[in-house]
Motif scaffolding. Structure first.
Motif, PDB file in Angstrom:
ATOM      1  N   SER A 123      43.545  25.510  41.952  1.00  0.00           N
ATOM      2  CA  SER A 123      43.293  24.796  40.699  1.00  0.00           C
ATOM      3  C   SER A 123      41.940  25.184  40.123  1.00  0.00           C
ATOM      4  O   SER A 123      41.003  25.484  40.863  1.00  0.00           O
ATOM      5  N   GLY A 124      41.847  25.146  38.813  1.00  0.00           N
ATOM      6  CA  GLY A 124      40.564  25.296  38.139  1.00  0.00           C
ATOM      7  C   GLY A 124      39.905  26.641  38.331  1.00  0.00           C
ATOM      8  O   GLY A 124      40.549  27.648  38.571  1.00  0.00           O
ATOM      9  N   ASP A 125      38.595  26.605  38.227  1.00  0.00           N
ATOM     10  CA  ASP A 125      37.805  27.836  38.261  1.00  0.00           C
ATOM     11  C   ASP A 125      37.146  28.098  39.605  1.00  0.00           C
ATOM     12  O   ASP A 125      36.120  28.763  39.672  1.00  0.00           O
ATOM     13  N   ILE A 126      37.708  27.564  40.678  1.00  0.00           N
ATOM     14  CA  ILE A 126      37.122  27.828  41.996  1.00  0.00           C
ATOM     15  C   ILE A 126      37.246  29.314  42.297  1.00  0.00           C
ATOM     16  O   ILE A 126      38.257  29.944  41.987  1.00  0.00           O
ATOM     17  N   ARG A 127      36.177  29.890  42.849  1.00  0.00           N
ATOM     18  CA  ARG A 127      36.155  31.339  43.075  1.00  0.00           C
ATOM     19  C   ARG A 127      37.159  31.759  44.142  1.00  0.00           C
ATOM     20  O   ARG A 127      37.906  32.716  43.978  1.00  0.00           O
ATOM     21  N   SER A 128      37.163  31.046  45.281  1.00  0.00           N
ATOM     22  CA  SER A 128      38.091  31.412  46.354  1.00  0.00           C
ATOM     23  C   SER A 128      38.042  30.356  47.455  1.00  0.00           C
ATOM     24  O   SER A 128      37.148  29.522  47.489  1.00  0.00           O
ATOM     25  N   LEU A 129      39.012  30.446  48.356  1.00  0.00           N
ATOM     26  CA  LEU A 129      39.012  29.627  49.566  1.00  0.00           C
ATOM     27  C   LEU A 129      38.179  30.333  50.640  1.00  0.00           C
ATOM     28  O   LEU A 129      37.878  31.519  50.527  1.00  0.00           O
ATOM     29  N   ASN A 130      37.854  29.622  51.692  1.00  0.00           N
ATOM     30  CA  ASN A 130      37.194  30.230  52.833  1.00  0.00           C
ATOM     31  C   ASN A 130      38.089  31.326  53.413  1.00  0.00           C
ATOM     32  O   ASN A 130      39.317  31.171  53.491  1.00  0.00           O
ATOM     33  N   LEU A 131      37.494  32.423  53.825  1.00  0.00           N
ATOM     34  CA  LEU A 131      38.258  33.572  54.314  1.00  0.00           C
ATOM     35  C   LEU A 131      39.165  33.220  55.491  1.00  0.00           C
ATOM     36  O   LEU A 131      40.336  33.597  55.505  1.00  0.00           O
ATOM     37  N   SER A 132      38.655  32.487  56.470  1.00  0.00           N
ATOM     38  CA  SER A 132      39.497  32.185  57.636  1.00  0.00           C
ATOM     39  C   SER A 132      40.656  31.265  57.256  1.00  0.00           C
ATOM     40  O   SER A 132      41.766  31.399  57.798  1.00  0.00           O
ATOM     41  N   ASN A 133      40.444  30.368  56.303  1.00  0.00           N
ATOM     42  CA  ASN A 133      41.547  29.528  55.816  1.00  0.00           C
ATOM     43  C   ASN A 133      42.586  30.366  55.088  1.00  0.00           C
ATOM     44  O   ASN A 133      43.795  30.167  55.264  1.00  0.00           O
ATOM     45  N   SER A 134      42.127  31.285  54.267  1.00  0.00           N
ATOM     46  CA  SER A 134      43.046  32.151  53.519  1.00  0.00           C
ATOM     47  C   SER A 134      43.914  32.979  54.457  1.00  0.00           C
ATOM     48  O   SER A 134      45.121  33.114  54.251  1.00  0.00           O
ATOM     49  N   VAL A 135      43.298  33.536  55.493  1.00  0.00           N
ATOM     50  CA  VAL A 135      44.052  34.322  56.476  1.00  0.00           C
ATOM     51  C   VAL A 135      45.129  33.456  57.116  1.00  0.00           C
ATOM     52  O   VAL A 135      46.290  33.864  57.231  1.00  0.00           O
ATOM     53  N   ALA A 136      44.768  32.242  57.525  1.00  0.00           N
ATOM     54  CA  ALA A 136      45.734  31.360  58.189  1.00  0.00           C
ATOM     55  C   ALA A 136      46.899  31.020  57.268  1.00  0.00           C
ATOM     56  O   ALA A 136      48.060  31.042  57.697  1.00  0.00           O
ATOM     57  N   ILE A 137      46.624  30.726  56.020  1.00  0.00           N
ATOM     58  CA  ILE A 137      47.681  30.367  55.066  1.00  0.00           C
ATOM     59  C   ILE A 137      48.688  31.500  54.919  1.00  0.00           C
ATOM     60  O   ILE A 137      49.897  31.307  55.056  1.00  0.00           O
ATOM     61  N   VAL A 138      48.205  32.692  54.640  1.00  0.00           N
ATOM     62  CA  VAL A 138      49.101  33.834  54.384  1.00  0.00           C
ATOM     63  C   VAL A 138      49.777  34.293  55.675  1.00  0.00           C
ATOM     64  O   VAL A 138      50.980  34.572  55.690  1.00  0.00           O
ATOM     65  N   LEU A 139      49.029  34.355  56.761  1.00  0.00           N
ATOM     66  CA  LEU A 139      49.610  34.800  58.029  1.00  0.00           C
ATOM     67  C   LEU A 139      50.746  33.881  58.465  1.00  0.00           C
ATOM     68  O   LEU A 139      51.812  34.347  58.881  1.00  0.00           O
ATOM     69  N   TYR A 140      50.558  32.583  58.361  1.00  0.00           N
ATOM     70  CA  TYR A 140      51.624  31.676  58.803  1.00  0.00           C
ATOM     71  C   TYR A 140      52.853  31.742  57.899  1.00  0.00           C
ATOM     72  O   TYR A 140      53.972  31.529  58.370  1.00  0.00           O
ATOM     73  N   GLU A 141      52.687  32.080  56.643  1.00  0.00           N
ATOM     74  CA  GLU A 141      53.864  32.308  55.794  1.00  0.00           C
ATOM     75  C   GLU A 141      54.607  33.551  56.270  1.00  0.00           C
ATOM     76  O   GLU A 141      55.835  33.554  56.369  1.00  0.00           O
ATOM     77  N   ALA A 142      53.867  34.610  56.575  1.00  0.00           N
ATOM     78  CA  ALA A 142      54.501  35.838  57.071  1.00  0.00           C
ATOM     79  C   ALA A 142      55.210  35.577  58.397  1.00  0.00           C
ATOM     80  O   ALA A 142      56.339  36.043  58.615  1.00  0.00           O
ATOM     81  N   LEU A 143      54.585  34.817  59.275  1.00  0.00           N
ATOM     82  CA  LEU A 143      55.208  34.478  60.561  1.00  0.00           C
ATOM     83  C   LEU A 143      56.442  33.600  60.364  1.00  0.00           C
ATOM     84  O   LEU A 143      57.456  33.783  61.030  1.00  0.00           O
ATOM     85  N   ARG A 144      56.361  32.638  59.443  1.00  0.00           N
ATOM     86  CA  ARG A 144      57.512  31.770  59.145  1.00  0.00           C
ATOM     87  C   ARG A 144      58.697  32.606  58.684  1.00  0.00           C
ATOM     88  O   ARG A 144      59.828  32.410  59.139  1.00  0.00           O
ATOM     89  N   GLN A 145      58.420  33.570  57.802  1.00  0.00           N
ATOM     90  CA  GLN A 145      59.506  34.421  57.305  1.00  0.00           C
ATOM     91  C   GLN A 145      60.157  35.225  58.423  1.00  0.00           C
ATOM     92  O   GLN A 145      61.310  35.628  58.309  1.00  0.00           O
ATOM     93  N   ASN A 146      59.432  35.470  59.485  1.00  0.00           N
ATOM     94  CA  ASN A 146      59.964  36.209  60.633  1.00  0.00           C
ATOM     95  C   ASN A 146      60.325  35.278  61.782  1.00  0.00           C
ATOM     96  O   ASN A 146      60.350  35.685  62.946  1.00  0.00           O
ATOM     97  N   ASN A 147      60.626  34.007  61.430  1.00  0.00           N
ATOM     98  CA  ASN A 147      61.102  33.007  62.387  1.00  0.00           C
ATOM     99  C   ASN A 147      60.147  32.776  63.558  1.00  0.00           C
ATOM    100  O   ASN A 147      60.587  32.470  64.665  1.00  0.00           O
ATOM    101  N   PHE A 148      58.849  32.954  63.319  1.00  0.00           N
ATOM    102  CA  PHE A 148      57.832  32.743  64.356  1.00  0.00           C
ATOM    103  C   PHE A 148      58.219  33.474  65.645  1.00  0.00           C
ATOM    104  O   PHE A 148      58.154  32.915  66.743  1.00  0.00           O
ATOM    105  N   ALA A 149      58.617  34.730  65.490  1.00  0.00           N
ATOM    106  CA  ALA A 149      59.084  35.538  66.621  1.00  0.00           C
ATOM    107  C   ALA A 149      58.087  35.524  67.773  1.00  0.00           C
ATOM    108  O   ALA A 149      56.883  35.699  67.576  1.00  0.00           O
ATOM    109  N   ASN A 150      58.581  35.310  68.968  1.00  0.00           N
ATOM    110  CA  ASN A 150      57.810  35.325  70.209  1.00  0.00           C
ATOM    111  C   ASN A 150      56.696  34.288  70.248  1.00  0.00           C
ATOM    112  O   ASN A 150      55.686  34.476  70.923  1.00  0.00           O
ATOM    113  N   MET A 151      56.871  33.194  69.515  1.00  0.00           N
ATOM    114  CA  MET A 151      55.878  32.124  69.527  1.00  0.00           C
ATOM    115  C   MET A 151      56.491  30.866  70.130  1.00  0.00           C
ATOM    116  O   MET A 151      57.703  30.661  70.045  1.00  0.00           O
ATOM    117  N   GLN A 152      55.667  30.050  70.721  1.00  0.00           N
ATOM    118  CA  GLN A 152      56.123  28.783  71.281  1.00  0.00           C
ATOM    119  C   GLN A 152      56.456  27.852  70.123  1.00  0.00           C
ATOM    120  O   GLN A 152      55.612  27.562  69.285  1.00  0.00           O
TER     121      GLN A 152
END
Length: 163
Positions: A123-152
């Motif tokens: 929202s708004g004019d915020i420059r960006s999210l924290n880098l480690s938060n951004s990585v977690a958001i996108v990575l978990y979407e990619a993992l979700r799309q791959n059915n969390f392969a080999n994860m508990q």
């Protein structure tokens, strides 16, 4: 999965991302120059005792990264992208690149990767999210799309049983 950090500057962010990579069996790729040394206390503190288990690779430059990973499918996470991160399909061996905290991925790289540039909506004019938060958001979407392969996929209580 593979996470790529292009010239990361803050050791605590990279340490947190390393811990996330260990928890998700994801490789971490670091493109130099780094804003810290890999043996810095802040990096290890953020990564806790997981850093020793991290599958990490370093590269002298973006070109060195491309040479050593020929044909890699690379998504570029940037606030400048036209597509939302959840609108693309992630292969299990794809690379997701994030830029340095102060400037992101250079535009001379982004201009050649328009189709693979992705963003997290904000929202708004915020420059960006924290880098480690951004990585977690996108990575978990990619993992979700791959059915969390080999994860508990299920947790368990220590003193009780789920009924």
């Amino acid at each position: 999965m593979n996470i790529v950090l292009h010239e990361p500057e803050i050791p605590a962010n990279t340490g947190n991302i390393g811990r996330t990579c260990v928890a998700t069996n994801t490789k971490l790729h670091l493109i130099e120059p780094l804003g810290f040394k890999l043996n810095e206390k802040e990096l290890k503190r953020a990564g806790l005792d997981y850093w020793k288990d991290l599958d990490v690779f370093t590269y002298d430059s973006y070109d060195d990264f491309l040479i050593k990973n020929p044909g890699a499918k690379i998504y570029m996470a940037t606030t400048k992208a036209l597509k939302i991160y959840s609108e693309v399909t992630y292969d299990p061996d794809c690379f997701i690149m994030f830029g340095k905290e102060s400037a992101g991925i250079p535009e001379d790289i982004l201009i050649h990767n328009k189709e693979n540039a992705i963003r997290i909506p904000m929202s708004g004019d915020i420059r960006s999210l924290n880098l480690s938060n951004s990585v977690a958001i996108v990575l978990y979407e990619a993992l979700r799309q791959n059915n969390f392969a080999n994860m508990q996929l299920q947790g368990q209580l220590h003193k009780y049983k789920w009924e």
